[in-house]
Scaffold this motif. Structure first.
Motif, PDB file in Angstrom:
ATOM      1  N   LEU A  31      58.864  42.995 -75.029  1.00 23.60           N
ATOM      2  CA  LEU A  31      58.756  41.821 -74.172  1.00 23.60           C
ATOM      3  C   LEU A  31      59.252  42.135 -72.768  1.00 23.60           C
ATOM      4  O   LEU A  31      58.655  41.715 -71.784  1.00 23.60           O
ATOM      5  CB  LEU A  31      59.548  40.652 -74.771  1.00 23.60           C
ATOM      6  N   ARG A  32      60.317  42.918 -72.668  1.00 25.10           N
ATOM      7  CA  ARG A  32      60.838  43.301 -71.349  1.00 25.10           C
ATOM      8  C   ARG A  32      59.832  44.164 -70.589  1.00 25.10           C
ATOM      9  O   ARG A  32      59.693  44.041 -69.377  1.00 25.10           O
ATOM     10  CB  ARG A  32      62.152  44.060 -71.493  1.00 25.10           C
ATOM     11  N   GLN A  33      59.149  45.036 -71.315  1.00 29.54           N
ATOM     12  CA  GLN A  33      58.152  45.885 -70.666  1.00 29.54           C
ATOM     13  C   GLN A  33      57.005  45.046 -70.113  1.00 29.54           C
ATOM     14  O   GLN A  33      56.523  45.289 -69.012  1.00 29.54           O
ATOM     15  CB  GLN A  33      57.618  46.919 -71.655  1.00 29.54           C
ATOM     16  N   ARG A  34      56.565  44.057 -70.899  1.00 32.78           N
ATOM     17  CA  ARG A  34      55.488  43.182 -70.432  1.00 32.78           C
ATOM     18  C   ARG A  34      55.918  42.382 -69.216  1.00 32.78           C
ATOM     19  O   ARG A  34      55.162  42.245 -68.260  1.00 32.78           O
ATOM     20  CB  ARG A  34      55.096  42.208 -71.542  1.00 32.78           C
ATOM     21  N   THR A  35      57.128  41.867 -69.246  1.00 35.25           N
ATOM     22  CA  THR A  35      57.642  41.095 -68.121  1.00 35.25           C
ATOM     23  C   THR A  35      57.757  41.971 -66.877  1.00 35.25           C
ATOM     24  O   THR A  35      57.386  41.551 -65.782  1.00 35.25           O
ATOM     25  CB  THR A  35      59.017  40.488 -68.472  1.00 35.25           C
ATOM     26  N   ALA A  36      58.244  43.181 -67.051  1.00 26.75           N
ATOM     27  CA  ALA A  36      58.361  44.107 -65.931  1.00 26.75           C
ATOM     28  C   ALA A  36      56.978  44.470 -65.381  1.00 26.75           C
ATOM     29  O   ALA A  36      56.779  44.544 -64.161  1.00 26.75           O
ATOM     30  CB  ALA A  36      59.106  45.362 -66.362  1.00 26.75           C
ATOM     31  N   MET A  37      56.012  44.662 -66.278  1.00 28.72           N
ATOM     32  CA  MET A  37      54.652  44.991 -65.849  1.00 28.72           C
ATOM     33  C   MET A  37      54.033  43.825 -65.086  1.00 28.72           C
ATOM     34  O   MET A  37      53.400  44.015 -64.056  1.00 28.72           O
ATOM     35  CB  MET A  37      53.789  45.347 -67.067  1.00 28.72           C
ATOM     36  N   ARG A  38      54.223  42.609 -65.548  1.00 30.00           N
ATOM     37  CA  ARG A  38      53.692  41.433 -64.850  1.00 30.00           C
ATOM     38  C   ARG A  38      54.318  41.296 -63.470  1.00 30.00           C
ATOM     39  O   ARG A  38      53.628  40.989 -62.498  1.00 30.00           O
ATOM     40  CB  ARG A  38      53.944  40.174 -65.674  1.00 30.00           C
ATOM     41  N   SER A  39      55.608  41.528 -63.389  1.00 28.33           N
ATOM     42  CA  SER A  39      56.280  41.446 -62.092  1.00 28.33           C
ATOM     43  C   SER A  39      55.744  42.498 -61.131  1.00 28.33           C
ATOM     44  O   SER A  39      55.536  42.230 -59.946  1.00 28.33           O
ATOM     45  CB  SER A  39      57.790  41.632 -62.257  1.00 28.33           C
ATOM     46  N   LEU A  40      55.503  43.689 -61.653  1.00 30.25           N
ATOM     47  CA  LEU A  40      54.957  44.765 -60.834  1.00 30.25           C
ATOM     48  C   LEU A  40      53.550  44.426 -60.348  1.00 30.25           C
ATOM     49  O   LEU A  40      53.222  44.631 -59.182  1.00 30.25           O
ATOM     50  CB  LEU A  40      54.938  46.070 -61.637  1.00 30.25           C
ATOM     51  N   VAL A  41      52.738  43.871 -61.221  1.00 35.86           N
ATOM     52  CA  VAL A  41      51.375  43.489 -60.850  1.00 35.86           C
ATOM     53  C   VAL A  41      51.410  42.381 -59.803  1.00 35.86           C
ATOM     54  O   VAL A  41      50.676  42.432 -58.808  1.00 35.86           O
ATOM     55  CB  VAL A  41      50.574  43.054 -62.091  1.00 35.86           C
ATOM     56  N   LYS A  42      52.265  41.391 -59.975  1.00 36.56           N
ATOM     57  CA  LYS A  42      52.376  40.308 -59.000  1.00 36.56           C
ATOM     58  C   LYS A  42      52.826  40.831 -57.639  1.00 36.56           C
ATOM     59  O   LYS A  42      52.297  40.438 -56.606  1.00 36.56           O
ATOM     60  CB  LYS A  42      53.350  39.242 -59.493  1.00 36.56           C
ATOM     61  N   ALA A  43      53.792  41.731 -57.641  1.00 37.07           N
ATOM     62  CA  ALA A  43      54.278  42.304 -56.386  1.00 37.07           C
ATOM     63  C   ALA A  43      53.188  43.134 -55.714  1.00 37.07           C
ATOM     64  O   ALA A  43      53.020  43.085 -54.491  1.00 37.07           O
ATOM     65  CB  ALA A  43      55.520  43.152 -56.640  1.00 37.07           C
ATOM     66  N   SER A  44      52.418  43.870 -56.509  1.00 40.52           N
ATOM     67  CA  SER A  44      51.329  44.670 -55.953  1.00 40.52           C
ATOM     68  C   SER A  44      50.252  43.790 -55.355  1.00 40.52           C
ATOM     69  O   SER A  44      49.737  44.064 -54.260  1.00 40.52           O
ATOM     70  CB  SER A  44      50.715  45.564 -57.027  1.00 40.52           C
ATOM     71  N   LEU A  45      49.899  42.730 -56.036  1.00 41.96           N
ATOM     72  CA  LEU A  45      48.894  41.803 -55.514  1.00 41.96           C
ATOM     73  C   LEU A  45      49.379  41.141 -54.224  1.00 41.96           C
ATOM     74  O   LEU A  45      48.619  40.994 -53.274  1.00 41.96           O
ATOM     75  CB  LEU A  45      48.548  40.741 -56.553  1.00 41.96           C
ATOM     76  N   ALA A  46      50.633  40.759 -54.195  1.00 37.87           N
ATOM     77  CA  ALA A  46      51.187  40.146 -52.986  1.00 37.87           C
ATOM     78  C   ALA A  46      51.151  41.125 -51.827  1.00 37.87           C
ATOM     79  O   ALA A  46      50.794  40.750 -50.701  1.00 37.87           O
ATOM     80  CB  ALA A  46      52.618  39.673 -53.246  1.00 37.87           C
ATOM     81  N   ALA A  47      51.480  42.367 -52.083  1.00 36.72           N
ATOM     82  CA  ALA A  47      51.448  43.385 -51.027  1.00 36.72           C
ATOM     83  C   ALA A  47      50.024  43.598 -50.527  1.00 36.72           C
ATOM     84  O   ALA A  47      49.796  43.759 -49.328  1.00 36.72           O
ATOM     85  CB  ALA A  47      52.038  44.693 -51.539  1.00 36.72           C
TER      86      ALA A  47
END
Length: 69
Positions: free
Chosen positions: A2-18
């Protein structure tokens, strides 16, 4: 897991924002470049007509059919 999925989602959101911010910056740069180009064109036209007293510049710059640039 679950932590890996949450970390991956956060990374994807940050990448999209950038990517969105980078796209907005490119659009702003394009507008600034277009503005500078327009200013240069107007200055050249006004200089030709009023300073150089070139009457044919009126046809070149203010013709209804503009030549391709």
């Amino acid at each position: 897991m679950l932590r890996q999925r949450t970390a991956m989602r956060s990374l994807v959101k940050a990448s999209l924002a950038a990517m969105i911010i980078a796209g907005a910056n490119l659009a702003a740069l394009a507008r600034a470049d277009e503005t500078a180009s327009n200013k240069a064109l107007v200055l050249a036209a006004v200089k030709a007509v009023f300073i150089d007293r070139d009457a044919s510049a009126v046809d070149r710059y203010w013709s209804p059919r503009l030549p391709p640039m």
